[in-house]
Design a protein around this motif. Structure first.
Motif, PDB file in Angstrom:
ATOM      1  N   UNK A 191       0.826  -1.212   0.000  1.00 12.68           N
ATOM      2  CA  UNK A 191       0.000   0.000   0.000  1.00 12.68           C
ATOM      3  C   UNK A 191       0.857   1.257   0.000  1.00 12.68           C
ATOM      4  N   UNK A 192       0.283   2.339  -0.566  1.00  9.56           N
ATOM      5  CA  UNK A 192       0.939   3.637  -0.595  1.00  9.56           C
ATOM      6  C   UNK A 192       0.015   4.699  -0.012  1.00  9.56           C
ATOM      7  N   UNK A 193       0.619   5.602   0.754  1.00 12.79           N
ATOM      8  CA  UNK A 193      -0.072   6.754   1.306  1.00 12.79           C
ATOM      9  C   UNK A 193       0.404   7.990   0.543  1.00 12.79           C
ATOM     10  N   UNK A 194      -0.543   8.851   0.131  1.00 10.41           N
ATOM     11  CA  UNK A 194      -0.203  10.028  -0.669  1.00 10.41           C
ATOM     12  C   UNK A 194      -0.707  11.286   0.008  1.00 10.41           C
ATOM     13  N   UNK A 195       0.167  12.302   0.090  1.00 13.90           N
ATOM     14  CA  UNK A 195      -0.201  13.639   0.544  1.00 13.90           C
ATOM     15  C   UNK A 195      -0.250  14.541  -0.683  1.00 13.90           C
ATOM     16  N   UNK A 196      -1.408  15.154  -0.926  1.00 13.05           N
ATOM     17  CA  UNK A 196      -1.611  15.999  -2.104  1.00 13.05           C
ATOM     18  C   UNK A 196      -1.880  17.431  -1.673  1.00 13.05           C
ATOM     19  N   UNK A 197      -1.138  18.377  -2.270  1.00 14.17           N
ATOM     20  CA  UNK A 197      -1.253  19.804  -1.913  1.00 14.17           C
ATOM     21  C   UNK A 197      -1.727  20.593  -3.122  1.00 14.17           C
TER      22      UNK A 197
END
Length: 402
Positions: A191-197
């Protein structure tokens, strides 16, 4: 009022916080006598930015001091509040106060800084599936203050994130810190966790990813079995097999113990990767099922990712029962019989005849050959009684004190 030289008019200018903003204004041809001033805004609420011999903003200076044609100004250490529309206005001397003669079209100034590339951090040590684990995303150096942070796990938006923009007051630039809690599962090895700005200065969102496998620890499941299956025959060869299954990461060691004591007889363990990126560790131990090892406990102990050891055990069970205590396995062979004894009641005597049982008699007797008169010779040792009695059947005569 016209732009200096052949430069196009400054319809819009964008600067980053802290930079120096340059606003161009020049006069060409004959112009009436009177001051030239810079204003921010329009109408009665406009703000004086710069004028010779008048109080101006502290960070504003002329580019060419003393010039009668070049009125370009510079605003240093630009801040978000410097954003607005700026105009260069020419005044002429009147009978009273100076009168506005001509004004530039105005220059739209925006003070904006792009956010830095986001950075995602996880827990200081690996966490097992279960309670939420906190992850943090940070970025800085942006203006204006408004910014949007979105968390995604494998492309799906996560709820309940907490975002703070600092400082709370007006500033040259801002930073953001956003946190989210994630419940890890054993399947998160991929799994991957993504922070989007998202920010007004960005043509497209900025993203940073974090592999949840870097924060995940899945403990092993242990199974110990025997071949052949218990119970086994005396002196038969028995193989104990230990499988530590479904653990992550792969750092693990395995040790065999017999009745709590480490052994060096186990075969080298074999590590394999499973389709879900977890691992399986297997080792075997071959022992001889001797009488001394009856009911011995063989333990497989695994240390995973520097955690406290975990273990699983199997008992060595023999199919042949052990000899009864105090009884010779060759009982009644070669004319010799073992002395058997029931639980000892207290001595009982009647009319000079006593029936005495011993808790732990030790010795043997030899009966007479068939057809001959009965005679018994025995040497017995009884504990806790003052004399020795020989019983043949339920009663016996007292034969002596020794």
């Amino acid at each position: 009022l016209y732009p200096r030289g052949n430069l196009p008019p400054q319809d819009a200018v964008s600067v980053s916080p802290g930079e120096t903003l340059t606003l161009i204004c020049s006069e060409t041809g004959p112009v009436p006598v009177g001051p030239t001033k810079w204003f921010k805004g329009s109408g009665s609420g406009r703000q004086l930015v710069y004028a010779d011999k008048e109080e101006s903003l502290p960070r504003v200076t002329r580019a060419v001091n003393g010039s009668n044609t070049d009125f370009t100004i510079r605003i240093s250490d630009t801040r978000p509040e410097d954003a607005g529309i700026y105009r260069c206005v020419k005044f002429v001397k009147g009978s009273g106060a100076d009168e506005e003669f001509r004004s530039g079209a105005g220059t739209v100034v925006s003070v904006s800084g792009k956010p830095s590339a986001p950075s995602v951090s996880g827990p200081h040590s690996r966490a097992e599936p279960g309670p939420p684990v906190t992850f943090t995303c940070t970025s800085g150096g942006f203006a204006p203050r408004d910014i949007t942070v979105t968390w995604l796990k494998n492309g799906a938006k996560l709820p309940d994130s907490q975002t703070r923009v600092l400082p709370a007051h007006k500033s040259v630039s801002y930073s953001v810190c956003s946190t989210v809690g994630v419940n890890l599962t054993a399947g998160d090895t991929r799994s991957q966790l993504t922070c989007q700005i998202e920010h007004s200065t960005l043509p497209a969102p900025l993203r940073a990813t974090y592999n949840l496998s870097d924060a995940l620890r899945v403990p092993p499941r242990l199974r110990v079995g025997t071949a052949p299956a218990a119970p086994v025959a005396l002196n038969e060869s028995v193989t104990f097999t230990c499988r530590a299954e479904g653990f992550y990461p792969k750092d693990a060691s395995l040790t065999w113990l017999e009745n709590g004591n480490e052994m060096d007889l186990g075969k080298p363990f074999h590590l394999t990767e499973n389709p879900d990126r977890t691992y399986t560790l297997q080792s075997s131990l071959e022992v001889n099922a001797t009488e001394q090892r009856r009911q011995s406990a063989f333990t497989c102990r695994v240390v995973h990712d520097s955690q406290p050891p975990v273990g699983a055990s199997a008992m060595l069970r023999l199919s042949q029962p052990p000899p009864e205590p105090g009884k010779d396995p060759t009982s009644c062979d070669a004319g010799k019989c073992a002395v058997e004894h029931p639980p000892p009641p207290p001595p009982h005597c009647t009319a000079g005849k006593c029936q005495v049982w011993s808790a732990e008699p030790r010795g043997h007797f030899s009966p007479s050959p068939p057809g001959e008169p009965l005679s018994v010779t025995a040497t017995l040792l009884f504990q806790d009684y003052p004399s020795t009695l020989l019983s043949w059947g339920p009663w016996a005569e007292r034969e002596g004190e020794g």
